[in-house]
Design a protein around this motif. Structure first.
Motif, PDB file in Angstrom:
ATOM      1  N   SER A 133       0.831  -1.204   0.000  1.00 51.96           N
ATOM      2  CA  SER A 133       0.000   0.000   0.000  1.00 51.96           C
ATOM      3  C   SER A 133       0.866   1.255   0.000  1.00 51.96           C
ATOM      4  CB  SER A 133      -0.905   0.001   1.235  1.00 51.96           C
ATOM      5  OG  SER A 133      -1.582   1.231   1.364  1.00 51.96           O
ATOM      6  N   SER A 134       0.379   2.306  -0.638  1.00 54.36           N
ATOM      7  CA  SER A 134       1.109   3.574  -0.669  1.00 54.36           C
ATOM      8  C   SER A 134       0.947   4.332   0.649  1.00 54.36           C
ATOM      9  CB  SER A 134       0.622   4.443  -1.831  1.00 54.36           C
ATOM     10  OG  SER A 134      -0.770   4.695  -1.709  1.00 54.36           O
ATOM     11  N   LYS A 135      -0.015   3.912   1.481  1.00 53.37           N
ATOM     12  CA  LYS A 135      -0.252   4.563   2.769  1.00 53.37           C
ATOM     13  C   LYS A 135       0.400   3.761   3.895  1.00 53.37           C
ATOM     14  CE  LYS A 135      -4.641   6.680   1.409  1.00 53.37           C
ATOM     15  NZ  LYS A 135      -6.096   6.809   1.691  1.00 53.37           N
ATOM     16  N   SER A 136       0.974   4.478   4.855  1.00 53.85           N
ATOM     17  CA  SER A 136       1.696   3.830   5.946  1.00 53.85           C
ATOM     18  C   SER A 136       0.817   2.863   6.732  1.00 53.85           C
ATOM     19  CB  SER A 136       2.262   4.890   6.888  1.00 53.85           C
ATOM     20  OG  SER A 136       2.948   4.289   7.960  1.00 53.85           O
ATOM     21  N   SER A 137      -0.406   3.244   7.036  1.00 51.64           N
ATOM     22  CA  SER A 137      -1.292   2.379   7.826  1.00 51.64           C
ATOM     23  C   SER A 137      -1.591   1.074   7.100  1.00 51.64           C
ATOM     24  CB  SER A 137      -2.603   3.106   8.136  1.00 51.64           C
ATOM     25  OG  SER A 137      -3.248   3.524   6.944  1.00 51.64           O
ATOM     26  N   GLY A 138      -1.866   1.175   5.800  1.00 51.75           N
ATOM     27  CA  GLY A 138      -2.141  -0.019   5.006  1.00 51.75           C
ATOM     28  C   GLY A 138      -0.914  -0.892   4.856  1.00 51.75           C
ATOM     29  N   ARG A 139       0.228  -0.235   4.674  1.00 50.11           N
ATOM     30  CA  ARG A 139       1.492  -0.956   4.511  1.00 50.11           C
ATOM     31  C   ARG A 139       1.828  -1.744   5.770  1.00 50.11           C
ATOM     32  NH1 ARG A 139       4.297   2.968   1.908  1.00 50.11           N
ATOM     33  NH2 ARG A 139       4.788   3.996   3.874  1.00 50.11           N
ATOM     34  N   GLU A 157       9.148  -1.263  -4.798  1.00 46.35           N
ATOM     35  CA  GLU A 157       8.764   0.040  -4.266  1.00 46.35           C
ATOM     36  C   GLU A 157       9.273   1.170  -5.148  1.00 46.35           C
ATOM     37  OE1 GLU A 157       6.673   2.024  -3.096  1.00 46.35           O
ATOM     38  OE2 GLU A 157       6.588   0.970  -1.170  1.00 46.35           O
ATOM     39  N   ALA A 158       8.513   2.254  -5.177  1.00 50.90           N
ATOM     40  CA  ALA A 158       8.869   3.440  -5.953  1.00 50.90           C
ATOM     41  C   ALA A 158       9.895   4.265  -5.175  1.00 50.90           C
ATOM     42  CB  ALA A 158       7.612   4.273  -6.225  1.00 50.90           C
ATOM     43  N   PRO A 159      10.749   5.020  -5.879  1.00 45.75           N
ATOM     44  CA  PRO A 159      11.826   5.761  -5.199  1.00 45.75           C
ATOM     45  C   PRO A 159      11.342   6.783  -4.176  1.00 45.75           C
ATOM     46  CG  PRO A 159      11.630   6.401  -7.520  1.00 45.75           C
ATOM     47  CD  PRO A 159      10.819   5.170  -7.338  1.00 45.75           C
ATOM     48  N   HIS A 160      10.231   7.456  -4.443  1.00 45.90           N
ATOM     49  CA  HIS A 160       9.766   8.497  -3.517  1.00 45.90           C
ATOM     50  C   HIS A 160       9.149   7.929  -2.240  1.00 45.90           C
ATOM     51  CE1 HIS A 160       6.164   7.537  -5.894  1.00 45.90           C
ATOM     52  NE2 HIS A 160       5.456   7.971  -4.868  1.00 45.90           N
ATOM     53  N   ARG A 161       8.927   6.592  -2.191  1.00 46.25           N
ATOM     54  CA  ARG A 161       8.350   5.978  -0.996  1.00 46.25           C
ATOM     55  C   ARG A 161       9.332   5.060  -0.270  1.00 46.25           C
ATOM     56  NH1 ARG A 161       3.425   5.007  -4.195  1.00 46.25           N
ATOM     57  NH2 ARG A 161       4.122   2.849  -4.463  1.00 46.25           N
ATOM     58  N   ILE A 162      10.550   4.924  -0.785  1.00 44.73           N
ATOM     59  CA  ILE A 162      11.457   3.903  -0.261  1.00 44.73           C
ATOM     60  C   ILE A 162      11.801   4.127   1.224  1.00 44.73           C
ATOM     61  CG2 ILE A 162      13.520   5.115  -1.116  1.00 44.73           C
ATOM     62  CD1 ILE A 162      13.003   1.279  -0.812  1.00 44.73           C
ATOM     63  N   LYS A 163      11.998   5.388   1.644  1.00 44.67           N
ATOM     64  CA  LYS A 163      12.362   5.646   3.044  1.00 44.67           C
ATOM     65  C   LYS A 163      11.205   5.347   3.989  1.00 44.67           C
ATOM     66  CE  LYS A 163      16.119   8.893   2.179  1.00 44.67           C
ATOM     67  NZ  LYS A 163      16.637  10.287   2.346  1.00 44.67           N
ATOM     68  N   PHE A 165       8.829   3.236   3.387  1.00 42.01           N
ATOM     69  CA  PHE A 165       8.711   1.767   3.336  1.00 42.01           C
ATOM     70  C   PHE A 165       9.662   1.137   4.350  1.00 42.01           C
ATOM     71  CE2 PHE A 165      10.186  -2.343   1.942  1.00 42.01           C
ATOM     72  CZ  PHE A 165       9.068  -2.992   1.442  1.00 42.01           C
ATOM     73  N   LEU A 166      10.923   1.563   4.344  1.00 41.63           N
ATOM     74  CA  LEU A 166      11.938   0.966   5.219  1.00 41.63           C
ATOM     75  C   LEU A 166      11.661   1.259   6.691  1.00 41.63           C
ATOM     76  CD1 LEU A 166      15.134   1.721   3.091  1.00 41.63           C
ATOM     77  CD2 LEU A 166      13.990  -0.486   3.381  1.00 41.63           C
ATOM     78  N   ASN A 167      11.162   2.455   6.990  1.00 37.62           N
ATOM     79  CA  ASN A 167      10.801   2.797   8.369  1.00 37.62           C
ATOM     80  C   ASN A 167       9.667   1.906   8.881  1.00 37.62           C
ATOM     81  OD1 ASN A 167      12.287   5.088   9.659  1.00 37.62           O
ATOM     82  ND2 ASN A 167      11.811   6.077   7.724  1.00 37.62           N
ATOM     83  N   ASP A 168       8.633   1.741   8.063  1.00 37.98           N
ATOM     84  CA  ASP A 168       7.501   0.891   8.458  1.00 37.98           C
ATOM     85  C   ASP A 168       7.926  -0.568   8.584  1.00 37.98           C
ATOM     86  OD1 ASP A 168       5.814   3.052   8.538  1.00 37.98           O
ATOM     87  OD2 ASP A 168       4.974   2.729   6.531  1.00 37.98           O
ATOM     88  N   LEU A 169       8.799  -0.988   7.688  1.00 34.46           N
ATOM     89  CA  LEU A 169       9.285  -2.375   7.714  1.00 34.46           C
ATOM     90  C   LEU A 169       9.990  -2.670   9.028  1.00 34.46           C
ATOM     91  CD1 LEU A 169       9.645  -4.952   5.816  1.00 34.46           C
ATOM     92  CD2 LEU A 169      11.956  -4.103   5.459  1.00 34.46           C
TER      93      LEU A 169
END
Length: 264
Positions: A133-139, A157-163, A165-169
Motif C-alpha cells: 500500500s502507498s499509505k503507511s497504515s495499510g502498509r 517500491e517506488a523511489p519516492h516511498r522507499i524511506k 517503506f523501510l521505516n515501516d518495515l
C-alpha cells in the motif's frame, strides 16, 4: 497465436533470441506504452503495428483481443519485465483460459528473481509480494500479515516511498537481514546489503525502481500445547476436533498435538 513476451528491465541486450523472432513475426504488438516499446523495436529494427494495452484499458482490450483474434498473431509486451507480474497481462491470460484459446508465455528478464539472487538470502523458499500500500497504515497491516513467514520476501517500491517503506518495515519486522537493489542491469545498478535497522542510517539514492528482499523470520516459536488444548476443550469441543484445529491454526504437526492430548 498470442504470445506474452518479456522485455528487458534495463539493458536492451537482455532479451532472448526467441522473443526477437516472435516480435518480428507477429502481425500486431500490444504495448503498455507505445513510446517505450518503440525504442526497443527500433533498436532491433522491428517495424510492426502497435496498439495500447495498459492497466486502465486492460479489461476492454482483453475483450477485443479475444473477440477479434481471427487469424492474426499477436504479441503482448509491457514496458519492462514479464507481462502479468506487477504489470498488465493477467486479465488477458484469465480471459484466454476461460475462452479456451491457446497462448504462449515466453521466459525472460525478471527484476524480482535477479534481486533475490543478488541479495544472498535464502533462494530455496521465497515469496514475491510486489508493491505494498502507498499509505503507511495499510502498509503496516500488510507487513503484520507477513512478519511470521519463514522464507525470503520480495517487494517492489517506488523511489519516492522507499524511506517510508523501510521505516515501516523496521517497526513491524524488527531486526532482519535486508537487501535493496535499484537500476538492475542499468549503468548505475546498485545493491545495498544490510540489516533493517542499519539501512535506515545509510544514504539511499532515490532514483530508479527498487526491489527489496527481506530475510524470513528465523525466531523459533514455542507453544504450550496443553494450554491450547484446554482452551478448546473448555468450549465443549471434542478432543479429536481440538487436536485437528490446533495443528492447523498453529502449524504444529498433528501427531505432536495428539501426544500432548493423551496426558490430559
Amino acid at each position: 497465436m498470442i504470445y506474452f513476451c518479456p522485455t528487458p528491465i534495463g539493458n536492451l541486450g537482455d532479451i532472448t533470441l526467441r522473443t526477437i523472432e516472435i516480435l518480428k513475426s507477429v502481425d500486431i504488438i500490444y504495448a503498455e506504452d507505445k513510446r517505450v516499446t518503440l525504442k526497443l523495436l527500433n533498436h532491433y529494427d522491428i517495424n510492426k503495428e502497435l496498439r495500447t494495452y495498459h492497466k486502465f484499458n486492460e479489461a476492454e482490450m482483453s475483450e477485443k483481443i479475444v473477440n477479434h483474434i481471427e487469424d492474426k498473431d499477436i504479441a503482448l509486451v509491457t514496458d519492462a519485465g514479464m507481462p502479468g507480474i506487477s504489470d498488465p497481462g493477467a486479465v488477458l491470460v484469465k480471459k484466454l483460459i476461460e475462452e479456451k484459446i491457446d497462448f504462449r508465455v515466453l521466459p525472460g528478464a525478471n527484476a524480482a528473481l535477479t534481486a533475490l539472487v543478488l541479495s544472498g538470502l535464502d533462494t530455496d523458499h521465497f515469496l514475491f509480494y510486489g508493491f505494498t500500500s502507498s499509505k503507511s497504515s495499510g502498509r503496516k497491516k500488510e507487513f503484520e500479515s507477513l512478519k511470521d513467514l519463514k522464507f525470503s520476501l520480495i517487494f517492489y517500491e517506488a523511489p519516492h516511498r522507499i524511506k517510508d517503506f523501510l521505516n515501516d518495515l523496521y517497526k513491524v519486522f524488527g531486526e532482519r537481514k535486508i537487501s535493496i537493489s535499484r537500476e538492475i542491469t542499468k549503468v548505475f545498478e546498485e545493491t545495498i546489503r544490510s540489516t533493517t535497522s542499519e539501512i535506515l542510517e545509510k544514504e539511499i539514492t532515490e532514483k530508479g525502481e527498487f526491489v527489496i528482499v527481506v530475510e524470513g523470520n528465523n525466531e523459533e516459536v514455542t507453544y504450550d500445547i496443553k494450554s491450547l488444548l484446554r482452551e478448546k476443550l473448555e468450549t465443549g469441543m471434542k478432543k479429536s476436533q481440538a487436536v485437528k484445529k490446533i495443528s492447523k491454526e498453529y502449524n504444529i504437526p498433528k501427531n505432536e498435538v495428539y501426544k500432548e492430548s493423551l496426558d490430559l
